[in-house]
Design a protein around this motif. Structure first.
Motif, short mmCIF file in Angstrom:
data_model
loop_
_atom_site.label_atom_id
_atom_site.label_comp_id
_atom_site.label_asym_id
_atom_site.label_seq_id
_atom_site.Cartn_x
_atom_site.Cartn_y
_atom_site.Cartn_z
N ALA A 274 43.23 57.13 2.69
CA ALA A 274 41.84 57.04 3.12
C ALA A 274 41.62 57.79 4.42
O ALA A 274 42.36 57.61 5.39
N ALA A 275 40.61 58.67 4.38
CA ALA A 275 40.27 59.43 5.58
C ALA A 275 38.78 59.36 5.88
O ALA A 275 38.30 59.95 6.82
N GLY A 276 38.05 58.64 5.02
CA GLY A 276 36.61 58.55 5.15
C GLY A 276 35.92 59.55 4.25
O GLY A 276 36.41 60.65 4.04
N GLY A 277 34.81 59.13 3.69
CA GLY A 277 34.02 60.02 2.86
C GLY A 277 34.39 60.03 1.40
O GLY A 277 33.76 60.74 0.60
N GLU A 278 35.42 59.25 0.99
CA GLU A 278 35.79 59.20 -0.42
C GLU A 278 34.74 58.42 -1.21
O GLU A 278 34.17 57.44 -0.72
N GLN A 279 34.51 58.86 -2.43
CA GLN A 279 33.52 58.16 -3.26
C GLN A 279 34.03 56.80 -3.72
O GLN A 279 33.27 55.87 -3.93
N ILE A 280 35.37 56.70 -3.90
CA ILE A 280 35.99 55.43 -4.30
C ILE A 280 37.01 55.06 -3.24
O ILE A 280 37.85 55.88 -2.85
N SER A 281 36.96 53.82 -2.77
CA SER A 281 37.93 53.38 -1.77
C SER A 281 38.59 52.08 -2.20
O SER A 281 37.96 51.20 -2.79
N LEU A 282 39.89 52.00 -1.91
CA LEU A 282 40.69 50.83 -2.24
C LEU A 282 41.31 50.27 -0.96
O LEU A 282 41.93 51.03 -0.19
N SER A 283 41.16 48.98 -0.75
CA SER A 283 41.73 48.38 0.46
C SER A 283 42.01 46.90 0.23
O SER A 283 41.60 46.32 -0.78
N ILE A 284 42.71 46.30 1.18
CA ILE A 284 43.12 44.90 1.08
C ILE A 284 42.60 44.12 2.27
O ILE A 284 42.66 44.57 3.43
N ASP A 285 42.06 42.93 2.01
CA ASP A 285 41.77 41.93 3.03
C ASP A 285 42.61 40.71 2.69
O ASP A 285 42.30 39.97 1.76
N PRO A 286 43.74 40.50 3.40
CA PRO A 286 44.65 39.40 3.03
C PRO A 286 44.02 38.02 3.14
O PRO A 286 44.59 37.05 2.63
N ASN A 287 42.85 37.93 3.76
CA ASN A 287 42.17 36.64 3.89
C ASN A 287 40.96 36.53 2.97
O ASN A 287 40.11 35.65 3.15
N LEU A 288 40.88 37.40 1.98
CA LEU A 288 39.70 37.42 1.12
C LEU A 288 39.50 36.07 0.44
O LEU A 288 40.38 35.56 -0.25
N ASP A 289 38.32 35.52 0.64
CA ASP A 289 37.95 34.24 0.05
C ASP A 289 36.81 34.49 -0.93
O ASP A 289 35.66 34.60 -0.55
N VAL A 290 37.14 34.60 -2.20
CA VAL A 290 36.15 34.92 -3.22
C VAL A 290 35.31 33.71 -3.57
O VAL A 290 34.10 33.80 -3.78
N THR A 291 35.95 32.55 -3.63
CA THR A 291 35.26 31.34 -4.10
C THR A 291 34.44 30.66 -3.02
O THR A 291 33.64 29.77 -3.32
N GLY A 292 34.63 31.06 -1.76
CA GLY A 292 33.84 30.49 -0.70
C GLY A 292 34.24 29.10 -0.27
O GLY A 292 33.46 28.38 0.37
N ASP A 293 35.48 28.71 -0.58
CA ASP A 293 35.93 27.36 -0.19
C ASP A 293 36.77 27.38 1.06
O ASP A 293 37.40 26.38 1.43
N GLY A 294 36.80 28.54 1.76
CA GLY A 294 37.55 28.63 2.99
C GLY A 294 39.03 28.88 2.80
O GLY A 294 39.80 28.89 3.77
#
Length: 914
Positions: A274-294
């Motif tokens: 990733a250098a910026g400006g890509e049409q598709i970007s892939l990244s990780i957030d190790p704390n990602l909370d999809v369900t919203g339960d904290g």
């Protein structure tokens, strides 16, 4: 109904010039090319037909073997023997009851188990002195009583071959063409016994059951269904130069996405840091909370398609990978169809704007594949792995060993594959296992069965097999009874699976289901005993003086490993160490080894090891009964597995006999309604075991789709289709118990005493998998036919295990079927396995089962529908010579034929109106 295929005369095979020397070399230790065949004393063809299931109630039925003399001289009692495989037991002479007695002697024949060991499914039919010769052109019916029932064509005996007396014919047999005849309209042929009330499938029955067509929102088009979809109003185009930007730890996922997009889009697609400006970007957030339960959601992801770009954010690399799979499903089926030929790829595709947040309900979302009964090539396995990963399945339990074959090269014990991976005409089993399940070395050399058909089309009576149901070819040697993975092959499979975030769980099925290993180690013993006695005995698995008598469900009497021998554990240690080495070489995590453990026959009258002098001589085992010996075995086997750093999973039979194994992960499977073990899974979960649901009534994908004679597969536990997998309730399986396997309604009170899942027990359900056993998996096309779309129901339920009330299920089922018909299956018909390193042959499409249409005449007009609305229906009023697209009710005669047609040009079997 599909027209019955006629047998191909042996004379035609001879005229074709097909001999073993014309076939491709066998990949497993091929024999030298055979010399030209001598003139055969007899030319025979065989047809099998179930005739009357009312004869012996549920115990047995009457069938006929019709022997046809296709030669120019009579067939007498001159030393010929006809061999075949049959999973049913043929009753002994004089056996039966008041409604039927086995009387083979009166007909001048005897039928017995064929091989020297008299073990398994291998039979021989031979004439006796009173046999009346069969004249040229004559057909002779042999009436036979057979255990249980045979209501599907796939139940027929298979792999017929004939041997003759005399030096010219020593140690070789010759293929005999066979067919099966079964009349779906005759209740005596299709009703198992008086308690079987399940109807045979008809167009009218399907018409009443098929759902209505409906339009779907974006969320309903995706499989498995995401937790949350916010659809936008616009589109994001991809064309020209498409750059995929990724963080350093996501290079593999970015390369995978670039390859997958390149299969459907004619553009320049580049993955880069990733250098910026890509049409598709892939990244990780190790704390990602999809369900919203904290709480962080492992494997969760967030997919944003808007404002001209695509962003995939995962809780981990697996989450990013699943976001990629959802992104691929946003591409229209039409784009996939256009790309079925690479030159047809579109130069621009449009993705609908959406924000999708998602995470799985189960950590274990699996598929099981048996390659022991019939071998599947590494290419077949890799394709399957890629397709199931597209639907976010993350575990692959590969059943590598069984009675009929050992499929993994094991350095240091070459006999496991040089002998144990081979089947053929070897009555003494001196160099290979006997033929089984109707197959040896497929249509190739290496099994000492000559004059086999040269191609699957010839095996199928010159009709190209479509594998949209039963094919006669599967009776005529099509099927890889022989074959194995080299160490390199298996490491390739592990690497391929790891790239797709699939954990491969190797299964070594012991101490039962171990005949291939047992016989291979006896072969090793014979080979080395005079040269190196210590090495000869180093891995021996039996006590040669054991007098214990037992018979497995499959009819084997010599398939147990002895738990009292140090050499048994030396063998298992060596196997486990070599498995660990394969994972290390592939850079794949070895987390779990499947220990097998299933289907030892019930004690009394069976005896497991009490007749073993070596058990009585061993101070550690001399006072143990059979259940204690079984527990002793798995205590040791568990220690061996744990020494590799892996945990042990296995069939729940392992803990049936009072064994407590901390950390063991049971797979409960035998929940057949009315058999008494319906609640085992919940008992174990409530006790604290982590459990993988493997229930045969809903998850055994090798079971036939329905009661249609042209459906391949078994049906001992149930008929299983994609509705059974989709409507499966992991946390309340009793809601699935509406009818037993014979079609009788189950009363709620019948299951009232069964254990329910507690709140704590629910936390111990790791997940579920669909299981594909290999007895009928004779080609890759059959694998795909039985797996798809059943495994799609598994994928949906494993990702979304929580279900609404039963009353809401018809609406949910209607949505699922419309999704399959309009979006999922059209993409699957043009699916290309993602191939980053050009390691797969060119392959487009999956041979999913195409449902037969429903239809009936109402006031002289044809009304038709299909299980998956969106698939096309065609009808014919001239016996199939021409076909017309069905769009609305139309005047038609009673003899109208129907079929379903797919976008990729394939069609279902043909059905008539009943």
């Amino acid at each position: 109904m599909k027209r019955l295929l006629m047998s191909l005369p042996l004379a035609a095979i001879l005229a074709s010039g097909c001999s073993d020397s014309d076939s491709k070399p066998d990949p497993v230790d091929p024999d030298p090319p055979n010399p030209p065949a001598p003139s055969l004393p007899a030319q025979l063809a065989v047809q099998f037909q179930p005739v009357d299931h009312s004869v012996g109630s549920w115990k047995f039925f009457r069938a006929t073997f019709t022997l046809e003399n296709q030669g120019t001289s009579e067939i007498g009692n001159n030393g010929w023997k006809l061999y075949f495989s049959f999973v049913r037991r043929i009753l002994s002479e004089g056996e039966g009851d008041d409604t039927g007695i086995q009387e083979l002697t009166k007909q001048g024949v005897r039928i017995a188990l064929a091989d020297n060991a008299a073990s398994g499914d291998y039979y021989v039919l031979e004439p006796i002195d009173t046999f009346k010769p069969i004249a040229p052109g004559e057909k002779r019916e042999i009436s036979v009583l057979i255990s249980d029932w045979a209501i599907l064509k796939a139940d027929a005996p298979a792999g017929f071959h004939i041997a003759f007396a005399g030096e010219d014919f020593k140690n070789v047999a010759f293929a005999v063409p066979s067919t099966v005849k079964l009349d779906a309209s005759d209740p005596k042929q299709t009703t198992r016994f008086e308690g079987d009330v399940m109807p045979v499938q008809t167009a009218s029955l399907r018409y009443d059951e098929n759902p209505s067509a409906q339009s779907l929102d974006l969320k309903a088009r995706l499989l498995p269904t995401p937790r949350r979809v916010e659809a936008g109003a616009g589109e994001v185009p991809l064309s020209g130069n498409v750059f995929i930007g990724h963080t350093a730890n996501l290079k593999g996922e970015a390369d995978y996405l670039a390859a997958a997009l390149g299969d459907v889009l004619n553009a320049s697609i580049t993955a880069r840091p990733a250098a910026g400006g890509e049409q598709i970007s892939l990244s990780i957030d190790p704390n990602l909370d999809v369900t919203g339960d904290g709480v962080r959601d492992p494997e969760g992801y967030q997919l944003d398609v808007r404002e001209g770009s695509v962003k995939i954010l995962g809780a981990d690399a697996s989450g990013v990978f699943y976001g990629i799979q959802t992104l691929r499903q946003l591409i229209s089926p039409q784009a996939y169809q256009a790309a079925s030929k690479r030159e047809g790829r579109l130069t621009q595709i449009a993705l609908p704007e959406a924000r999708i947040t998602d995470a799985p309900g189960f950590v274990y979302r699996g598929m099981h594949l048996d390659v022991g009964r019939h071998f599947q090539s590494k290419e077949t396995v890799k394709k399957l792995l890629d397709v199931i990963s597209h639907f976010k399945i993350n575990k692959f339990n590969i059943h590598l060993t069984d009675d009929e074959g050992w499929r993994l090269e094991t350095p240091g014990i070459p006999e496991l594959t040089s002998y144990g991976a081979r089947r053929g005409f070897d009555l003494a089993e001196a160099e290979m296992l006997h033929a089984g399940l109707g197959s040896g070395s497929d249509l190739q050399d290496g099994d000492l069965i000559r004059l086999k058909p040269a191609t699957p089309q010839k095996a199928n009576a010159e009709t190209p097999p479509a594998y949209q149901g039963f094919e006669t070819a599967t009776l005529n040697f099509v099927g890889k009874g022989s074959g194995y993975y080299t160490t390199k092959d298996f490491e390739e499979i592990l690497k391929y699976a790891t790239e797709r975030h699939i954990e491969v769980i190797p299964e070594i099925d012991v101490p039962g289901h171990a005949r291939a290993a047992v016989k291979a180690m006896e072969y090793r013993y014979r080979k080395l005993k005079d040269l190196d006695p210590a090495q000869a005995a180093a891995y021996r698995l039996i006590d040669p003086n054991d007098t214990s008598k037992h018979k497995s469900v499959q009819g084997y009497t010599d398939n147990f490993i002895n738990p009292c021998l140090d050499t048994s554990y030396a063998f298992l240690t060596k196997v486990a160490e070599e498995i660990k080495a394969r994972y290390a070489a592939a850079g794949a995590p070895l987390k779990t080894i499947h220990a097998g453990g299933d289907e030892l026959p019930a004690l009394n009258p069976n005896v497991w090891w009490q007749g073993s002098p070596l058990c009585k001589a061993n101070p550690a085992t001399k006072d143990m009964d059979d259940h204690q010996l079984f527990n002793h075995f798995f205590t040791r086997w568990n220690q061996i597995i744990k020494a590799t750093g892996a945990e042990m999973t296995g069939w729940d039979d392992i803990i049936h006999n009072g064994l407590t194994l901390p950390g063991f992960i049971p797979m409960p499977w035998s929940n057949v309604w009315g058999w008494g073990r319906e609640d085992d899974a919940y008992k174990y979960a409530n006790q604290g075991y982590q459990v993988i649901l493997s229930h045969s009534t809903n998850l055994y994908m090798d079971l036939a789709y329905n009661k249609d004679p042209d459906e391949p597969g078994y049906y001992w536990a149930n008929f299983v289709d994609e509705k059974k997998t989709f409507e499966y309730r992991p946390f309340d399986i009793y809601a699935n118990a509406t009818h037993d396997r014979m079609g009788n309604a189950i009363k709620p009170e019948d299951l009232a005493s069964k254990v329910r899942l507690t709140a704590e027990g629910k936390k111990n359900i790791l997940g579920m998998h669909g299981l594909l056993w290999g007895e009928n998996l004779k080609t890759p096309e059959v694998v795909e036919y039985l797996a798809f779309p059943k495994v799609l129901g598994v994928a949906e339920r494993a990702w979304n295990p929580e279900l609404p009330e039963v009353s809401a299920m018809p609406a949910l089922w209607g949505q699922f079927t419309n999704s399959l018909g309009q979006y999922v299956l059209p993409r699957l018909g043009a699916y290309r396995p993602v191939d980053l390193r050009d390691e797969l042959p060119e392959s487009v499409g999956v041979n999913y089962r195409i449902p037969l249409p429903g239809g009936r005449l109402i006031d002289g007009k044809l009304h038709a529908n299909v299980r998956f609305p969106g698939l096309a229906i065609e009808y014919s009023t001239d016996d199939g010579r021409t076909w017309t697209a069905y769009t609305e009710p139309v005047a038609a005669p009673q003899k109208t034929l129907l079929r379903t047609r797919t976008l990729d040009g394939r069609s279902s079997r043909v059905t008539g109106l009943n």
